[in-house]
Design a protein around this motif. Structure first.
Motif, PDB file in Angstrom:
ATOM      1  N   CYS A  57      -4.585  -2.059  -0.073  1.00  0.00           N
ATOM      2  CA  CYS A  57      -3.692  -3.214  -0.146  1.00  0.00           C
ATOM      3  C   CYS A  57      -3.311  -3.727   1.241  1.00  0.00           C
ATOM      4  O   CYS A  57      -3.090  -4.923   1.436  1.00  0.00           O
ATOM      5  CB  CYS A  57      -2.434  -2.860  -0.934  1.00  0.00           C
ATOM      6  SG  CYS A  57      -1.565  -1.398  -0.332  1.00  0.00           S
ATOM      7  N   ILE A  58      -3.256  -2.846   2.199  1.00  0.00           N
ATOM      8  CA  ILE A  58      -2.853  -3.212   3.560  1.00  0.00           C
ATOM      9  C   ILE A  58      -3.821  -4.208   4.180  1.00  0.00           C
ATOM     10  O   ILE A  58      -3.406  -5.170   4.827  1.00  0.00           O
ATOM     11  CB  ILE A  58      -2.752  -1.952   4.441  1.00  0.00           C
ATOM     12  CG1 ILE A  58      -1.631  -1.057   3.936  1.00  0.00           C
ATOM     13  CG2 ILE A  58      -2.538  -2.315   5.905  1.00  0.00           C
ATOM     14  CD1 ILE A  58      -1.596   0.304   4.584  1.00  0.00           C
ATOM     15  N   SER A  59      -5.094  -3.994   3.949  1.00  0.00           N
ATOM     16  CA  SER A  59      -6.114  -4.809   4.616  1.00  0.00           C
ATOM     17  C   SER A  59      -6.145  -6.258   4.160  1.00  0.00           C
ATOM     18  O   SER A  59      -6.716  -7.103   4.845  1.00  0.00           O
ATOM     19  CB  SER A  59      -7.495  -4.180   4.431  1.00  0.00           C
ATOM     20  OG  SER A  59      -7.844  -4.172   3.052  1.00  0.00           O
ATOM     21  N   THR A  60      -5.549  -6.579   3.031  1.00  0.00           N
ATOM     22  CA  THR A  60      -5.597  -7.962   2.544  1.00  0.00           C
ATOM     23  C   THR A  60      -4.260  -8.687   2.606  1.00  0.00           C
ATOM     24  O   THR A  60      -4.186  -9.858   2.254  1.00  0.00           O
ATOM     25  CB  THR A  60      -6.091  -8.013   1.085  1.00  0.00           C
ATOM     26  OG1 THR A  60      -5.250  -7.197   0.288  1.00  0.00           O
ATOM     27  CG2 THR A  60      -7.518  -7.551   0.977  1.00  0.00           C
ATOM     28  N   CYS A  61      -3.222  -8.027   3.073  1.00  0.00           N
ATOM     29  CA  CYS A  61      -1.907  -8.667   3.120  1.00  0.00           C
ATOM     30  C   CYS A  61      -1.852  -9.648   4.297  1.00  0.00           C
ATOM     31  O   CYS A  61      -1.897  -9.243   5.457  1.00  0.00           O
ATOM     32  CB  CYS A  61      -0.801  -7.626   3.262  1.00  0.00           C
ATOM     33  SG  CYS A  61       0.848  -8.372   3.315  1.00  0.00           S
ATOM     34  N   PRO A  62      -1.742 -10.953   4.007  1.00  0.00           N
ATOM     35  CA  PRO A  62      -1.729 -11.940   5.093  1.00  0.00           C
ATOM     36  C   PRO A  62      -0.461 -11.882   5.941  1.00  0.00           C
ATOM     37  O   PRO A  62      -0.456 -12.362   7.078  1.00  0.00           O
ATOM     38  CB  PRO A  62      -1.832 -13.279   4.358  1.00  0.00           C
ATOM     39  CG  PRO A  62      -1.282 -13.019   2.996  1.00  0.00           C
ATOM     40  CD  PRO A  62      -1.627 -11.588   2.688  1.00  0.00           C
ATOM     41  N   GLU A  63       0.592 -11.272   5.432  1.00  0.00           N
ATOM     42  CA  GLU A  63       1.859 -11.206   6.163  1.00  0.00           C
ATOM     43  C   GLU A  63       2.070  -9.851   6.860  1.00  0.00           C
ATOM     44  O   GLU A  63       3.098  -9.640   7.489  1.00  0.00           O
ATOM     45  CB  GLU A  63       3.030 -11.464   5.204  1.00  0.00           C
ATOM     46  CG  GLU A  63       2.973 -12.804   4.514  1.00  0.00           C
ATOM     47  CD  GLU A  63       2.986 -13.972   5.489  1.00  0.00           C
ATOM     48  OE1 GLU A  63       3.705 -13.888   6.506  1.00  0.00           O
ATOM     49  OE2 GLU A  63       2.278 -14.957   5.233  1.00  0.00           O
ATOM     50  N   GLU A  64       1.102  -8.942   6.693  1.00  0.00           N
ATOM     51  CA  GLU A  64       1.215  -7.582   7.240  1.00  0.00           C
ATOM     52  C   GLU A  64       2.518  -6.921   6.781  1.00  0.00           C
ATOM     53  O   GLU A  64       3.210  -6.256   7.549  1.00  0.00           O
ATOM     54  CB  GLU A  64       1.080  -7.582   8.762  1.00  0.00           C
ATOM     55  CG  GLU A  64      -0.265  -8.092   9.225  1.00  0.00           C
ATOM     56  CD  GLU A  64      -0.445  -8.055  10.743  1.00  0.00           C
ATOM     57  OE1 GLU A  64       0.482  -7.650  11.467  1.00  0.00           O
ATOM     58  OE2 GLU A  64      -1.535  -8.431  11.181  1.00  0.00           O
TER      59      GLU A  64
END
Length: 102
Positions: A57-64
């Protein structure tokens, strides 16, 4: 009697910062393989008991907004040394006498 099955031996779980999350849903809809992310009113959150700590999930979060956090030491399970140790542990949880197989 309830049985707990551990599928992945990870010492981590994901956490979403609700102040950074923009509610896009990419993490839940496209990345989480175990349905461990739920939608809230305006953001998303992790269902800690379902999260396997893989970090996809971390790799696709645009807001980090998602990070991995380490579990408490008491929640971390040390993996078996080898396959034979795994079979012994499995037999013990099932009430099977594994000594005849040694």
């Amino acid at each position: 009697m309830s049985l707990v099955f551990q599928k992945v031996n990870s010492h981590f779980y994901a956490a979403i910062d609700k102040n950074l999350c923009n509610g896009c849903g990419i993490c839940a809809d496209e990345r989480c393989q175990v349905n461990a992310i739920e939608e809230n009113e305006e953001t998303y959150s992790i269902i800690k008991d379902k999260c396997i700590g893989c970090g996809l999930c971390i790799s696709t979060c645009p807001e980090e907004a998602i990070v991995l956090k380490r579990k408490d030491e008491k929640a971390c399970v040390v993996p078996p040394v080898d396959e034979n140790e795994w079979f012994k542990n499995r037999a013990q949880t099932r009430g099977v006498d594994y000594s005849i197989h040694e």
